[in-house]
Design a protein around this motif. Structure first.
Motif, short mmCIF file in Angstrom:
data_model
loop_
_atom_site.label_atom_id
_atom_site.label_comp_id
_atom_site.label_asym_id
_atom_site.label_seq_id
_atom_site.Cartn_x
_atom_site.Cartn_y
_atom_site.Cartn_z
N GLY A 196 0.81 -1.19 0.00
CA GLY A 196 0.00 0.00 0.00
C GLY A 196 0.84 1.25 0.00
N LEU A 197 0.16 2.32 0.17
CA LEU A 197 0.82 3.62 0.17
C LEU A 197 1.86 3.72 1.28
CD1 LEU A 197 0.96 6.32 -1.22
CD2 LEU A 197 -0.90 7.12 0.23
N ALA A 198 1.57 3.12 2.42
CA ALA A 198 2.54 3.15 3.53
C ALA A 198 3.83 2.44 3.14
CB ALA A 198 1.94 2.51 4.77
N ASP A 199 3.72 1.34 2.40
CA ASP A 199 4.91 0.63 1.95
C ASP A 199 5.72 1.48 0.99
OD1 ASP A 199 4.26 -1.65 3.42
OD2 ASP A 199 3.12 -2.53 1.76
N VAL A 200 5.05 2.16 0.10
CA VAL A 200 5.73 3.02 -0.87
C VAL A 200 6.46 4.15 -0.16
CG1 VAL A 200 5.39 4.62 -2.80
CG2 VAL A 200 4.15 2.45 -2.73
N ARG A 201 5.82 4.73 0.81
CA ARG A 201 6.45 5.83 1.57
C ARG A 201 7.66 5.34 2.34
NH1 ARG A 201 0.85 8.63 3.37
NH2 ARG A 201 0.57 9.88 1.50
N LEU A 202 7.56 4.16 2.93
CA LEU A 202 8.69 3.59 3.66
C LEU A 202 9.85 3.34 2.71
CD1 LEU A 202 9.92 2.36 6.22
CD2 LEU A 202 8.86 0.19 5.55
N TRP A 203 9.54 2.75 1.56
CA TRP A 203 10.57 2.47 0.58
C TRP A 203 11.24 3.75 0.09
CZ3 TRP A 203 11.66 3.45 -4.55
CH2 TRP A 203 12.58 2.61 -5.16
N ALA A 204 10.45 4.77 -0.16
CA ALA A 204 10.99 6.05 -0.63
C ALA A 204 11.91 6.67 0.42
CB ALA A 204 9.86 7.01 -0.98
N GLY A 205 11.54 6.57 1.67
CA GLY A 205 12.39 7.09 2.74
C GLY A 205 13.71 6.35 2.83
N GLU A 206 13.66 5.05 2.69
CA GLU A 206 14.88 4.25 2.73
C GLU A 206 15.76 4.52 1.52
OE1 GLU A 206 16.03 2.37 5.26
OE2 GLU A 206 14.28 3.11 6.35
N LEU A 207 15.15 4.80 0.40
CA LEU A 207 15.91 5.15 -0.80
C LEU A 207 16.72 6.42 -0.54
CD1 LEU A 207 16.58 4.53 -3.74
CD2 LEU A 207 14.60 5.90 -4.38
N GLY A 208 16.12 7.36 0.15
CA GLY A 208 16.84 8.59 0.52
C GLY A 208 18.04 8.31 1.40
N VAL A 209 17.90 7.35 2.30
CA VAL A 209 19.01 6.97 3.19
C VAL A 209 20.15 6.38 2.37
CG1 VAL A 209 19.68 5.41 5.05
CG2 VAL A 209 17.52 6.64 5.19
N VAL A 210 19.82 5.51 1.43
CA VAL A 210 20.84 4.91 0.57
C VAL A 210 21.53 5.99 -0.25
CG1 VAL A 210 21.21 3.37 -1.40
CG2 VAL A 210 19.70 2.67 0.47
N HIS A 211 20.75 6.90 -0.79
CA HIS A 211 21.30 7.99 -1.60
C HIS A 211 22.28 8.83 -0.79
CE1 HIS A 211 20.94 12.00 -3.69
NE2 HIS A 211 21.28 11.19 -4.70
#
Length: 42
Positions: A4-19
Motif C-alpha cells: 500500500g501507500l505506507a509501503d511506498v512511503r517507507l521504501w521512498a524514505g529508505e531510498l533517501g538513506v541509501v542515496h
C-alpha cells in the motif's frame, strides 16, 4: 502480496538513506539529482 501507500512511503524514505550514503561522491547537484532519479526509476 499486499502493498500500500505506507509501503511506498517507507521504501521512498529508505531510498533517501541509501542515496545519502554516496551522494558526496558527486561534485555538482545535477548528477546527485540524476542518481536519485535513476534509483527511483529502478
Amino acid at each position: 502480496m499486499g502493498g500500500g501507500l505506507a509501503d511506498v512511503r517507507l521504501w521512498a524514505g529508505e531510498l533517501g538513506v541509501v542515496h545519502e550514503r554516496f551522494v558526496h561522491r558527486f561534485n555538482r547537484e545535477e548528477p546527485r539529482e540524476s542518481a536519485l532519479a535513476y534509483m527511483r526509476g529502478l
